[in-house]
Design an enzyme around this catalytic site. Structure first.
Site, short mmCIF file in Angstrom:
data_model
loop_
_atom_site.label_atom_id
_atom_site.label_comp_id
_atom_site.label_asym_id
_atom_site.label_seq_id
_atom_site.Cartn_x
_atom_site.Cartn_y
_atom_site.Cartn_z
N GLU A 260 -9.77 -1.05 13.36
CA GLU A 260 -10.49 -1.99 12.49
C GLU A 260 -10.24 -3.44 12.88
OE1 GLU A 260 -9.17 -1.60 8.41
OE2 GLU A 260 -7.11 -2.02 8.90
N HIS B 185 -10.00 4.73 3.38
CA HIS B 185 -8.74 5.06 2.72
C HIS B 185 -8.36 6.52 2.76
CE1 HIS B 185 -8.45 0.95 1.59
NE2 HIS B 185 -7.36 1.17 0.89
N ARG C 18 -5.08 -2.63 10.68
CA ARG C 18 -5.07 -4.11 10.67
C ARG C 18 -4.97 -4.66 12.10
NH1 ARG C 18 -0.84 -5.83 6.15
NH2 ARG C 18 0.46 -4.63 7.56
N THR D 174 4.37 2.22 6.16
CA THR D 174 2.98 1.78 6.31
C THR D 174 2.31 2.65 7.35
OG1 THR D 174 1.54 0.08 7.28
CG2 THR D 174 3.83 -0.02 7.89
N ILE D 175 1.06 3.02 7.09
CA ILE D 175 0.38 3.84 8.08
C ILE D 175 0.04 3.05 9.33
CG2 ILE D 175 -0.59 5.38 6.33
CD1 ILE D 175 -3.33 4.04 6.96
N ASP D 176 0.10 1.72 9.24
CA ASP D 176 -0.30 0.91 10.39
C ASP D 176 0.73 0.97 11.52
OD1 ASP D 176 -2.51 0.16 8.88
OD2 ASP D 176 -1.50 -1.59 8.07
N ASP E 121 6.61 -5.39 5.96
CA ASP E 121 7.44 -6.56 6.22
C ASP E 121 7.27 -7.66 5.19
OD1 ASP E 121 4.97 -7.02 7.28
OD2 ASP E 121 5.66 -7.18 9.35
N GLY F 43 -8.71 13.20 22.98
CA GLY F 43 -9.49 13.17 24.21
C GLY F 43 -10.74 12.31 24.10
N ALA F 44 -10.63 11.19 23.41
CA ALA F 44 -11.80 10.32 23.24
C ALA F 44 -12.17 9.65 24.56
CB ALA F 44 -11.51 9.26 22.18
N GLY G 145 0.83 -1.20 0.00
CA GLY G 145 0.00 0.00 0.00
C GLY G 145 0.86 1.25 0.00
N ARG H 5 -25.18 12.35 21.32
CA ARG H 5 -24.97 11.08 20.65
C ARG H 5 -23.58 10.53 20.96
NH1 ARG H 5 -27.72 12.58 14.89
NH2 ARG H 5 -29.85 12.39 15.63
N ARG I 146 0.97 -5.00 -5.04
CA ARG I 146 1.15 -6.25 -4.31
C ARG I 146 1.34 -7.32 -5.38
NH1 ARG I 146 -2.69 -3.65 -0.91
NH2 ARG I 146 -1.69 -3.25 1.09
N ASP J 232 3.15 -0.94 12.16
CA ASP J 232 3.15 -2.27 12.77
C ASP J 232 4.36 -3.12 12.39
OD1 ASP J 232 2.56 -2.69 10.14
OD2 ASP J 232 0.83 -3.97 10.49
N GLN K 43 -7.44 7.86 5.21
CA GLN K 43 -6.28 7.82 6.10
C GLN K 43 -4.96 7.57 5.37
OE1 GLN K 43 -7.50 5.37 9.86
NE2 GLN K 43 -9.03 4.98 8.29
N ARG K 44 -5.04 7.14 4.14
CA ARG K 44 -3.81 6.83 3.40
C ARG K 44 -3.30 7.99 2.56
NH1 ARG K 44 -1.88 2.08 3.29
NH2 ARG K 44 -3.05 0.31 4.08
#
Lengths: 323, 323, 323, 323
Positions: free
Chosen positions: B224, B252, B173, B127-129, B104, B187-188, B12, B164, B73, B131, B254-255
């Site tokens: 997610e 997406h 991921r 990678t934005i993850d 990776d 501040g969630a 990605g 709400r 990919r 990870d 976020q990408r």
């Protein structure tokens, strides 16, 4: 003696309400009126959350989303006895005139209130859905469209590396305005709105051909009011068109954001015209924007009609998406 | 004779790849290397989409999201015969060194390629993850976090008028980094990530009490990768906590987005260190960022380990959300 | 009995102070301390603008620029008699510990105050100039850099149609950090900072050649602290290089803007470590960030040293701009 | 046989040109015309930088500032002999119709060209200055206003901690539109524009009183076309009002930025109406926007008149700033 005038926000808030509050205070004072805030919408009318407003109360809010004085959806205001209490509260503060930022439901409620108790008011159409009959523009729409744009632009940046369909759901309830303008201004490949019947099958062949010819991705903008769920559209892409699909649901981020210049300027003008009207024998009206100008319209012509999408926009939809 | 070096993007794409490409060309030339682009990732290696790169190719891209040279990919690259073709293509262009922007999976593929064919490479974690084991930072994360922030800020503007719960799904991921940092910095009131077991029941009482005490809204950030769907979390708010809930799936968006200064600077530094390493006997490594500095690590230490969330961040999660 | 702890902002405000205030309240309460706000910096200490702080005071500020509690530059606090009054005020509220968001001038003042009156404090380096010795990062820098980036990106969009040089002045006083990082991350053609002597003549020939070879525009980033005025640099472009030049002075827009995720996270960490230190025998320190970690340093090591630009960054400057 | 139609950009570029190019290609094809691009404005007409345009040429540009096909200010086009060459080039490509994105200077040039050689054209008013007579809106203005807004909002965040006057210079040449709308929508305390004579002395007393009453800062928006330099206004604040002042010169950042939704939609509509006109006997016109609708006007009515600021806006200026 100076007269008292109040402002309140009813229903969902929109970006542009804060600039409207700021100008309300300034323009009231300039017209020798005492400005008041009613907090939390019609609920605040009933609960007497009513206060004098001054320059200090509106300092530093012109660039903030939401509304400083809160908003609400009030069930109580639909009952006669609570409206009577609301009237007492207004009398107590000697308030004769109200500016109401809200949607058609709010205006209908106010209309009843006027007929019962003679409280003069002027409505300012405020909803990101842009679905109020009688006006081509509702406060908050421009900010909302630009938030959606920023989201779609970010998706577009990354779209081509993925070989995917991106299905993006916008708000709008029964009105496809946000989805349609967003699709036109982002160059989306598909746009589905509640006003226009569609048949996904008609796109299937064409989209498959485009993939065969090298197209790497699709942007699809769908309005929340269409008959299918956004996930079903994604599924259609995967199963029928044969391309992986991802869903974005923009949700309430479409309601926030710093108000754009357009919404600040419209807030300014809506408020000026609303107060001018109240001072000039408009006692039960909504101030509407059409063809570059402002006119007061009756509640009947605004809140009891169904909104029609601009026919020129619909033509563009037809041109672009062959519906 | 000047040596040839190439760069490619795999997996990605992320914001920050374009600034990396720009600096790659400049830094290669400064080090008397000829820079090449491999288009469309490992697919392009196999299909010989390999071209010389010059200053002109990278003009005006430093502020653009995505990647100018595409990414992919590649399943074919997992097969020996296609790697042999890739090697032939590189030989044909006389390319001895590769910089690989990816995750990776991409590094493991490249490791095999190196062991088979001796093509030196240096991986840049992208990678934005966030990870990837062995590095505390992956290119693209900061831009992604700021896109998420902008979305949450817009929701917050409007949150209080609605009474709400807003349930916002982030990417990541199996990794909760994006969700966790977003929750801390917005501040969630709730944050759910795959690494930390949670029990919604434990929040039920507290959230009900907060509503009774006047709280008007909740922001919940969920990754997610958690065991439940974001819509189930919304349902829990409605049925158990007793507050209407709305879902935002950022998807997406976020990408994409224009790369932040941090990602541009990290791109700059990652690329400099990657090329420096290749010129100094690092032939099969990933350039990692930890404790403010850069070190080359073996593929074994990076791509065959499981990423662990920063323990300090986990403590904060615990502090804030009592998990 | 619970101890009382206060926070104040001194000197110019920065984006990130509001998230720091929010976390200060939360982290103090979590550590069984009573949080207080001192309004308007040292002036407020003297004038007893000191109040208890609660969750409500910090609701909805995490995403706002500036500082909710005000800041000031205080001349009075440099006088012994006013510091004595300040001490009385603190005693009156039973406040033993102070967290001070500010720059080295503010820390020196606090150091004197500590030595005179024993009021424990911990400084958090906060200035967009990033010019405090002993820490590689000061709160607010990342937000400021991203504001500058957005401005430069917008100029770049339009630059090529104009055949002009764009000379952009950044803040930074005697420190070129903002200008240097902005130049590196925007791909500017020229960067002038106070730390590095320059000779415009050396660029003249090269720039003329680039124009002859087809270059259409130049971006020049200059720090406000260089010996020449930004308008003189523009004049040099016009008279010596032979290209029309336009000036942008970013000014105080560099100080505002919604805090980035990085500044919010750093605010979070700076405050946690500051309070931890005060509770653990750090009584007269500044919390510094280096190599990815936090350490308490003495005022001597921070506020009485001259800041040195990161040597790696200086190398990049040399590489890119041949100075 | 299909007819050929070309588009070019002349003068300074604006955000909105790229969406216009995209829609030009699509709408031309839909109308069975062959679309062409002329690169680099009238210079490109003379130098035969003219090429067929296709969908591929406009992919991914709808969200980009500037113009993909370049622009220029051409002195040569003011000479008869170069216009003759331009005509030959158009004939060579069999191009009969031109859409010109530019300002009144560009339209006057095109008018001469039409009268000499019969090349039909339609002008689309494109300038951030919004200073073209006959149309209430010029492409690019909304994006520019929102860039200015973002800058002013950032200054406002920080303004109150400083006790200073912030003097912000906007573009606009002889036209105060940008400054005036920016002042109204940012709640500035002072607005100076070339169209309205001002006397700083009249503000002196009032501003001093406001400071005495507690006002901490002033925002002053001044148009570049006023008689004094922005630095002189700052000096006036310091010397006469008695408050430190800082200058921001926004410069060319006002010309860039991703086009807003409004500018994309206006680009869409301007182009549709321009092509419709050319196909319907409008051969020498500018497409203008007034009162919510589009009309073709003669060059005489557009490019040979002086632009007048909207009288309603002028009233607001008077109301707010007592000029």
């Amino acid at each position: 003696m100076r007269k008292n005038i109040a402002i309140l926000c009813s229903g969902g808030d929109v970006s542009g309400m804060n600039p409207a509050l700021k100008h309300f205070v300034e323009y009231a004072l300039k017209n020798s009126l005492n400005p008041f805030f009613v907090y939390d919408g019609y609920e605040g009318l009933i609960d007497d959350k009513i206060d004098k407003a001054s320059y200090c109360d509106v300092a530093g809010i012109i660039n903030k989303g939401g509304t400083k004085i809160g908003s609400s959806r009030s069930r109580r205001f639909m009952q006669k006895k609570y409206r009577a209490i609301a009237k007492q509260n207004l009398d107590h503060h000697n308030i004769e005139m109200l500016v109401v930022l809200g949607g058609d439901g709010s205006f209908r409620g106010m209309d009843i209130f006027y007929k019962e108790h003679g409280v003069k008011f002027c409505g300012i159409p405020s909803t990101i859905d842009n679905d109020i009959a009688g006006t081509s523009y509702c406060l908050g729409v421009d900010t909302s469209l630009n938030i959606i744009r920023t989201a779609i632009d970010a998706i577009r940046d990354t779209a081509s590396s993925f070989g995917r369909a991106f299905v993006i759901e916008t708000m709008g309830r029964e009105c496809g305005y946000l989805a349609l303008v967003s699709a036109l201004t982002s160059g989306a490949e598909l746009c589905l709105i509640p006003e226009v019947p569609y048949n996904l099958e008609q796109y299937e062949e064409s989209f498959k051909n485009q993939i065969a010819a090298g197209r790497k991705y699709f942007l699809a903008i769908v309005s929340e009011g269409i008959k299918e769920d956004v996930r079903e559209i994604a599924q259609w892409f995967e199963e029928k068109v044969g391309i992986e699909a991802r869903v974005t649901i923009l949700g309430h981020m479409q309601r926030g954001g710093n108000p754009t210049v357009y919404d600040r300027l419209m807030a300014y003008k809506f408020v000026s015209h609303a107060i001018d009207g109240l001072l000039n024998e408009q006692h039960d009206s909504v101030i509407c924007y059409n063809d570059g100008g402002f006119t007061h319209k009756s509640i009947q012509d605004v809140a009891f009609q169904k909104y029609q999408l601009d026919s020129e926009l619909l033509c563009h939809l037809q041109d672009l998406y062959n519906v």
